[in-house]
Design a protein around this motif. Structure first.
Motif, PDB file in Angstrom:
ATOM      1  N   MET A  24      25.157  32.261  41.214  1.00 45.33           N
ATOM      2  CA  MET A  24      23.806  32.673  40.827  1.00 45.33           C
ATOM      3  C   MET A  24      22.855  31.486  40.866  1.00 45.33           C
ATOM      4  N   VAL A  25      21.608  31.744  41.216  1.00 43.68           N
ATOM      5  CA  VAL A  25      20.542  30.756  41.077  1.00 43.68           C
ATOM      6  C   VAL A  25      19.396  31.431  40.339  1.00 43.68           C
ATOM      7  N   GLY A  26      18.701  30.647  39.534  1.00 41.12           N
ATOM      8  CA  GLY A  26      17.598  31.209  38.767  1.00 41.12           C
ATOM      9  C   GLY A  26      16.831  30.139  38.040  1.00 41.12           C
ATOM     10  N   ARG A  27      16.148  30.551  36.958  1.00 41.75           N
ATOM     11  CA  ARG A  27      15.299  29.644  36.183  1.00 41.75           C
ATOM     12  C   ARG A  27      15.639  29.739  34.716  1.00 41.75           C
ATOM     13  N   LEU A  28      15.633  28.587  34.046  1.00 45.81           N
ATOM     14  CA  LEU A  28      15.782  28.511  32.598  1.00 45.81           C
ATOM     15  C   LEU A  28      14.432  28.188  31.998  1.00 45.81           C
ATOM     16  N   THR A  29      14.142  28.750  30.816  1.00 48.92           N
ATOM     17  CA  THR A  29      12.893  28.461  30.114  1.00 48.92           C
ATOM     18  C   THR A  29      13.190  28.155  28.653  1.00 48.92           C
ATOM     19  N   GLY A  30      12.315  27.369  28.047  1.00 49.56           N
ATOM     20  CA  GLY A  30      12.433  27.023  26.630  1.00 49.56           C
ATOM     21  C   GLY A  30      11.077  26.588  26.109  1.00 49.56           C
ATOM     22  N   THR A  31      10.852  26.805  24.829  1.00 49.26           N
ATOM     23  CA  THR A  31       9.579  26.444  24.209  1.00 49.26           C
ATOM     24  C   THR A  31       9.310  24.952  24.362  1.00 49.26           C
ATOM     25  N   GLY A  32       8.160  24.619  24.947  1.00 48.78           N
ATOM     26  CA  GLY A  32       7.770  23.219  25.122  1.00 48.78           C
ATOM     27  C   GLY A  32       8.547  22.493  26.204  1.00 48.78           C
ATOM     28  N   LYS A  33       9.291  23.219  27.016  1.00 47.10           N
ATOM     29  CA  LYS A  33      10.091  22.606  28.078  1.00 47.10           C
ATOM     30  C   LYS A  33       9.628  23.135  29.430  1.00 47.10           C
ATOM     31  N   PRO A  34       9.753  22.313  30.477  1.00 48.39           N
ATOM     32  CA  PRO A  34       9.424  22.822  31.812  1.00 48.39           C
ATOM     33  C   PRO A  34      10.492  23.821  32.261  1.00 48.39           C
ATOM     34  N   SER A  35      10.123  24.776  33.063  1.00 43.96           N
ATOM     35  CA  SER A  35      11.071  25.717  33.646  1.00 43.96           C
ATOM     36  C   SER A  35      11.963  24.955  34.616  1.00 43.96           C
ATOM     37  N   LEU A  36      13.281  25.185  34.539  1.00 42.48           N
ATOM     38  CA  LEU A  36      14.222  24.485  35.415  1.00 42.48           C
ATOM     39  C   LEU A  36      14.955  25.456  36.321  1.00 42.48           C
ATOM     40  N   ALA A  37      15.188  25.045  37.552  1.00 40.49           N
ATOM     41  CA  ALA A  37      16.031  25.817  38.464  1.00 40.49           C
ATOM     42  C   ALA A  37      17.486  25.476  38.154  1.00 40.49           C
ATOM     43  N   PHE A  38      18.373  26.498  38.239  1.00 39.82           N
ATOM     44  CA  PHE A  38      19.786  26.263  37.990  1.00 39.82           C
ATOM     45  C   PHE A  38      20.654  27.003  38.991  1.00 39.82           C
ATOM     46  N   ARG A  39      21.926  26.574  39.053  1.00 41.82           N
ATOM     47  CA  ARG A  39      22.971  27.259  39.806  1.00 41.82           C
ATOM     48  C   ARG A  39      24.127  27.484  38.828  1.00 41.82           C
ATOM     49  N   TYR A  40      24.782  28.643  38.938  1.00 43.63           N
ATOM     50  CA  TYR A  40      25.894  28.937  38.037  1.00 43.63           C
ATOM     51  C   TYR A  40      26.915  29.814  38.726  1.00 43.63           C
ATOM     52  N   PHE A  41      28.191  29.484  38.546  1.00 42.04           N
ATOM     53  CA  PHE A  41      29.286  30.302  39.029  1.00 42.04           C
ATOM     54  C   PHE A  41      30.005  30.866  37.821  1.00 42.04           C
ATOM     55  N   PRO A  42      30.168  32.180  37.734  1.00 39.90           N
ATOM     56  CA  PRO A  42      30.820  32.785  36.572  1.00 39.90           C
ATOM     57  C   PRO A  42      32.164  32.123  36.264  1.00 39.90           C
ATOM     58  N   GLY A  43      32.369  31.838  34.986  1.00 40.16           N
ATOM     59  CA  GLY A  43      33.596  31.197  34.540  1.00 40.16           C
ATOM     60  C   GLY A  43      33.436  29.725  34.219  1.00 40.16           C
ATOM     61  N   LEU A  44      32.392  29.081  34.774  1.00 41.31           N
ATOM     62  CA  LEU A  44      32.152  27.682  34.435  1.00 41.31           C
ATOM     63  C   LEU A  44      31.579  27.585  33.024  1.00 41.31           C
TER      64      LEU A  44
END
Length: 65
Positions: A24-44
């Motif tokens: 999977m690839v997508g974006r993470l968000t958090g209050t006061g944080k820049p949006s980050l792109a991520f990669r994830y493989f189920p099980g990691l």
């Protein structure tokens, strides 16, 4: 459906694409944080933050803010 572990300080996100291997690839968000792109493989145990994936920095370059 798979739970995606968040990087420290990030509380939400979205998956943009999933390939045939389940990566999977997508974006993470958090209050006061820049949006980050991520990669994830189920099980990691953690997502991989992609280099240059800070949306806030890209926005600043394009708008001059």
């Amino acid at each position: 459906m798979h739970a995606v572990p968040m990087a420290a300080g990030y509380t939400a996100g979205s998956v943009e694409e999933v390939n045939r291997f389940g990566v999977m690839v997508g974006r993470l968000t958090g209050t006061g944080k820049p949006s980050l792109a991520f990669r994830y493989f189920p099980g990691l145990k953690a997502v991989t933050v992609l280099p240059g994936g800070e949306q806030h920095c890209v926005h600043q370059q394009l708008t001059g803010n």
